[in-house]
Design a protein around this motif. Structure first.
Motif, short mmCIF file in Angstrom:
data_model
loop_
_atom_site.label_atom_id
_atom_site.label_comp_id
_atom_site.label_asym_id
_atom_site.label_seq_id
_atom_site.Cartn_x
_atom_site.Cartn_y
_atom_site.Cartn_z
N ALA A 172 44.93 -18.35 9.70
CA ALA A 172 45.04 -18.89 11.05
C ALA A 172 45.58 -20.32 11.06
N LEU A 179 38.19 -23.72 15.26
CA LEU A 179 38.24 -22.27 15.16
C LEU A 179 36.85 -21.65 15.11
N ARG A 220 37.59 -10.94 12.84
CA ARG A 220 38.45 -11.97 12.25
C ARG A 220 38.96 -11.55 10.87
N LEU A 246 41.94 -11.04 9.50
CA LEU A 246 43.36 -11.27 9.78
C LEU A 246 44.26 -10.72 8.68
N VAL A 252 46.28 -16.87 15.74
CA VAL A 252 46.83 -17.62 14.60
C VAL A 252 47.83 -18.67 15.06
#
Length: 406
Positions: A353, A338, A83, A85, A122
């Motif tokens: 996200a 999430l 994760r 991102l 996302v």
């Protein structure tokens, strides 16, 4: 390429990370470093895996563009799983182009599949579908094909297209069976369970019941006036009025829908929308103003009429009025949705996200941690947040991304 590298690569492809490490654990040449990095990723040591892959990419010579691109794709997959991102998307696209230019169709397709999975994570469903349309999955081996079908199923679920999602899960299970990797088969099986888990509650005329995703899909296509508390919108068929940025108006709409076809007393509207225990004339004046704003917002779908004791929601035509709510309503449920995937997230990744400011996310995480709903590990920039799986938590309808007609 020597026989040990080939044997180690074959072991990795079969999901035997330990078997691969036995063959190259003491070697520091570039191919061995890459294989060790992928093996450590399969074993869950993502920090060590990233270090090994970066070392492998540096160790490959300037003429080994394909090998370096493969290392970048492996790094991107680790970033997705961990994760991270904030990992540069352009690097993955550059690697994919290089692989495609040199004829490595399998890894080029895998790189594009990683792009799809990140966009899905996302909530950028339109972009994910555009990338999906460009992907030819035929070169993918069974293990990667299973991951590809899971991405297709994820998009279909977010769009509430349940039958295509079931078909994709079936294809993913078949691909996982061909791959012969037990962990992958378990992942597919667990992911498919979302189709049968409670996804929402239906509230109508004083009663409530749990709905599956199939039933939610049927409800949203039925033409009923749905006050959707999962997305904070009011919808009927293809007409959608978003109240996500107007919480007071949505609270009023929900109370009116819960009491429909009867009227909602002013005291109930004041307590639910304004949290006013002792209403005075200023509260009642504000209520009239906010109801007027709600009446204007919902004009395409319904009217709101004043009654002796309050207000009543009157949908256009002979439509039923229902409320769609999460099975479990808790504060900051959008974060829990999430975190319920079982992975550890950084606060910055959660912010990306959810398209929310990092400070807002951090305040919400602190509140959830104080209630014991989430826990953190690490400190500073290495801090990650996670929660244990919650049976029946509404992960799908609260995740980022539009539902039909949004």
């Amino acid at each position: 390429m020597d026989s040990l590298i080939v044997a180690a690569a074959q072991a990795l492809a079969a999901g035997d990370a330990l078997g691969a490490l036995k063959r190259v654990a003491l070697r520091d040449d570039a191919p061995a470093l890459a294989i060790r990095g992928i093996a450590m990723a399969q074993l869950g040591d993502l920090v060590r895996a990233k270090m090994l892959l970066k070392s492998a990419a540096r160790a490959f010579g300037p003429r080994e563009a394909v090998a370096r691109a493969r290392c970048v794709v492996a790094e991107a997959e680790i970033a997705l799983v961990s994760r991270d991102l904030g990992w540069p998307e352009k690097a993955l696209e550059t690697a994919r182009v290089a692989l495609e230019r040199h004829g490595d169709r399998i890894n080029a397709a895998h790189a594009r599949n990683l792009q799809i999975r990140r966009l899905l994570l996302v909530g950028h469903l339109d972009a994910a579908e555009r990338v999906l349309a460009k992907l030819d999955p035929s070169p993918l081996p069974p293990a990667a094909r299973a991951s590809h079908e899971l991405a297709i199923a994820g998009i279909a679920i977010r769009r509430l297209r349940i039958e295509p999602a079931r078909a994709a899960f079936k294809r993913a299970a078949e691909a996982a069976g061909k791959a012969g990797i037990p962990a992958l088969a378990i992942e597919v099986r667990d992911a498919a369970r979302v189709l049968d888990a409670p996804a929402a509650r239906l509230l109508a005329q004083g009663s409530e019941r749990l709905l599956s995703l199939d039933e939610v899909e049927a409800l949203l296509s039925s033409g009923a006036l749905v006050v959707d508390a999962c997305r904070n919108v009011v919808r009927s068929g293809g007409d959608v009025v978003s109240l996500a940025s107007r919480p007071v108006l949505f609270a009023l709409a929900r109370v009116l829908a819960e009491t429909a076809p009867a009227d909602a007393p002013r005291a109930l509207l004041l307590s639910r929308a304004f949290r006013a225990r002792h209403a005075d004339e200023s509260h009642r004046a504000r209520l009239r103003v906010e109801v007027g704003r709600l009446r204007a917002a919902l004009e395409p779908l319904a009217g709101i009429s004043a009654t002796a004791r309050g207000f009543a929601l009157m949908p256009h035509g002979s439509r039923d009025v229902v409320v769609l709510a999460p099975p479990v309503e808790v504060e900051n449920a959008w974060l829990l949705a999430l975190l319920a995937d079982g992975e550890s997230w950084s606060s910055s990744a959660l912010s990306i996200a959810l398209s929310t400011s990092p400070r807002t996310v951090q305040r919400a995480l602190d509140a959830l941690a104080a209630d014991g709903r989430v826990q953190s590990v690490g400190n500073g920039r290495a801090r990650r947040w996670m929660m244990p799986p919650v049976v029946g938590f509404p992960t799908t309808l609260l995740l980022p991304g539009p539902l039909p007609s949004d």
